[in-house]
Enzyme design. Structure first.
Site, mmCIF file in Angstrom:
data_model
loop_
_atom_site.group_PDB
_atom_site.id
_atom_site.type_symbol
_atom_site.label_atom_id
_atom_site.label_comp_id
_atom_site.label_asym_id
_atom_site.label_seq_id
_atom_site.Cartn_x
_atom_site.Cartn_y
_atom_site.Cartn_z
ATOM 1 C CG HIS A 128 31.455 38.252 43.933
ATOM 2 N ND1 HIS A 128 32.732 37.776 43.768
ATOM 3 C CD2 HIS A 128 31.406 39.396 43.227
ATOM 4 C CE1 HIS A 128 33.409 38.609 42.991
ATOM 5 N NE2 HIS A 128 32.618 39.600 42.652
ATOM 6 C CE LYS A 162 43.986 41.922 36.917
ATOM 7 N NZ LYS A 162 44.974 41.152 36.137
ATOM 8 C CE LYS A 196 46.920 34.969 36.797
ATOM 9 N NZ LYS A 196 46.462 36.277 36.311
HETATM 10 N N1 GLU Z 1 46.074 36.702 32.684
HETATM 11 C C1 GLU Z 1 45.398 37.943 32.452
HETATM 12 C C2 GLU Z 1 45.292 38.732 33.744
HETATM 13 O O1 GLU Z 1 46.050 38.549 34.645
HETATM 14 C C3 GLU Z 1 44.073 37.745 31.727
HETATM 15 C C4 GLU Z 1 43.029 36.967 32.460
HETATM 16 C C5 GLU Z 1 41.792 36.639 31.626
HETATM 17 O O2 GLU Z 1 41.689 37.078 30.499
HETATM 18 O O3 GLU Z 1 40.947 35.917 32.166
HETATM 19 O O4 GLU Z 1 44.500 39.621 33.876
#
Ligand code: GLU
Length: 471
Positions: A65, A94, A106
């Protein structure tokens, strides 16, 4: 981890629990919940002894999105598709809560980084990056990885170098990954960002008189007894910021065991002890615990799990004595544990915004890379000159000298790290209050995690609706 536990299933369960408190139609909710793209790959890498190992790796894009997708890459033997999907989904929510304009992503490589030489790790990371390039799963406008469990600045430097060499002349190549060393386009403050965000977030909750009095605690962080599980980048910095603010670190846990001292542990001294002896155990003045998870069950005010998922579950949740649990890791509590804590009146501050400091500062790093200028470069000197003129004026009219220390504080124009910290503090305080306000406005919401999901769902759904995907 039990064979039947599905991390993505747990995220879906929490999502559904929260969706019932929103007004969005089923189709929109289904689209938000689903994982859009899953890229599973295998590639061969020749190890130092000449043998060839086939490496299993993933990159998941949970949502589009907003683009690019954003989220770390972890190196762990526990990596599997279910885990990467769950972590990617958490990134979507998040980013939405902290108003970072990215979709969720991820990555993971199923290896034990401790069992490989630096040269092998470099080959694995570079090959993984070129696989991502081949499938258009990396780029400053498509998908931007970052550090996570088992990775750090070194791996991010290999990624940006591999990407840039495969895309010669791409002006914004540095923005293909965040968490880089400063010399490779990183931003000051990124390394400690997640831990600092955890601290800002919990401190804000501790400053809420209504919340603290319900828990039978006084306001403020000072004097609170804190336990931290995990002394990696996130755990170490969380513990350190709490200690600096006057809290007492009463126990620390690592995978080889845990230690406690009710008079307080010095975080740096424990860190150095572990570095020197390769173990957290036998720290002078502290008592060893039999199992590493024992420390979670000790008496304290604030418990901070800062390692991996599923460490607090239906089995050990009833024995936890903390009044506040701050999820610095992703997914350390199972839905069963949530239910136990909601019943017992223990406050869980959820991962999905509490550990968002990392991605927030990643966003600042990405902006820095796209603008090709360091934060503070333009205004620092100008601000200092102006402040100097103001102080001269005050001293001239009052006939008194301003105290030297105060003068230095006022004069100081913002450096990059000052601006990053202040942007992070603002982001965390706003996010905590937004989630709390949502919870206060609807007392039938059972816990803060559900309130956080409600806020996230509303933001993502609004953005889909505004895109006109659901006319
Ligand atoms: N690995 C971190 C998290 O789980 C940072 C992710 C990022 O900075 O893109 O939020």
């Amino acid at each position: 981890m039990s064979a039947t536990y599905s991390f993505f299933g747990a995220v879906e369960k929490s999502f559904d629990k929260a969706a019932a408190f929103t007004k969005w139609e089923k189709g929109i909710l289904e689209q938000i919940r689903a994982c859009n793209s899953v890229y599973q790959m295998r590639f061969p890498v020749k190890m130092d002894d000449g043998t060839i190992e086939v490496i299993e790796a993933y990159r998941v894009q949970h949502s589009h999105h907003k683009t690019p997708c954003k989220g770390g890459i972890r190196f762990s033997t526990e990596v599997n598709q279910d885990e990467v999907m769950a972590l990617a989904a958490l990134m979507t929510y998040k980013c939405a809560i902290v108003n970072v304009p990215f979709g969720g992503g991820k990555g993971g490589i199923k290896i034990d980084p401790r069992k490989h030489s630096v040269y092998e790790l470099e080959k694995i990371t570079r090959r993984y990056t070129s696989e991502l390039v081949k499938k258009n799963f990396i780029g400053p406008g498509t998908d931007v990885p970052a550090p996570d469990y088992g990775t750090g600045e070194r791996e991010m430097a290999w990624i940006v170098d591999t990407y840039a060499s495969l895309k010669p002349g791409e002006l914004d190549a540095a923005g293909c990954v965040t968490g880089k060393p400063i010399t490779q386009g990183g931003v000051r403050g990124r390394r400690e960002a997640t831990g600092l965000g955890v601290f800002y977030g919990i401190r804000e909750v501790c400053n809420m008189p209504d919340v603290m009095s319900k828990l039978g605690l006084g306001t403020g962080v000072e004097g609170k007894r804190v336990i931290v599980q995990g002394l990696g980048n996130v755990g170490y910095h969380s513990a350190k910021f709490f200690q600096d603010a006057g809290a007492k670190i009463v126990a620390l846990a690592e995978y080889e065991g845990s230690i406690y001292n009710y008079d307080g542990l010095d975080v740096d001294a424990v860190f150095q002890h572990r570095k020197a002896t390769k173990s957290i155990l036998n720290f002078p003045g502290a008592t060893n615990c039999v199992k590493n998870t024992d420390a979670l069950e000790l008496d304290c005010d604030i418990l901070i799990p800062a390692a991996l998922e599923n460490v607090i579950n239906g089995d050990n949740a009833p024995r936890i004595k903390a009044k506040v649990i701050g999820e610095a890791a992703n997914g350390p509590l199972t839905p069963e544990a949530d239910e136990v804590f909601a019943q017992k009146g223990i406050l869980v501050i959820p991962d999905m915004f509490l550990n968002a400091g990392g991605v927030t500062v990643s966003y600042f790093e990405w902006l820095k890379n796209l603008s090709h200028v360091r934060y503070g470069r333009l205004e620092k000197r100008f601000t200092e000159n102006q402040n100097n003129a103001i102080i001269a004026q005050i001293e001239g009219t009052t006939g008194k000298k301003v105290d030297q220390k105060v003068k230095q504080d006022i004069l100081h124009g913002p450096d990059e790290v000052d601006l990053v910290y202040s942007g992070l503090e603002e982001t965390m305080i706003t996010a905590v209050n937004e989630v709390m306000d949502c919870w206060r406005a609807n007392p039938s919401i059972p816990d803060m995690r559900t309130a956080a999901y409600v806020v996230a769902i509303n933001k993502v759904a609004t953005s889909y609706a505004e895109l006109g995907i659901f006319p």
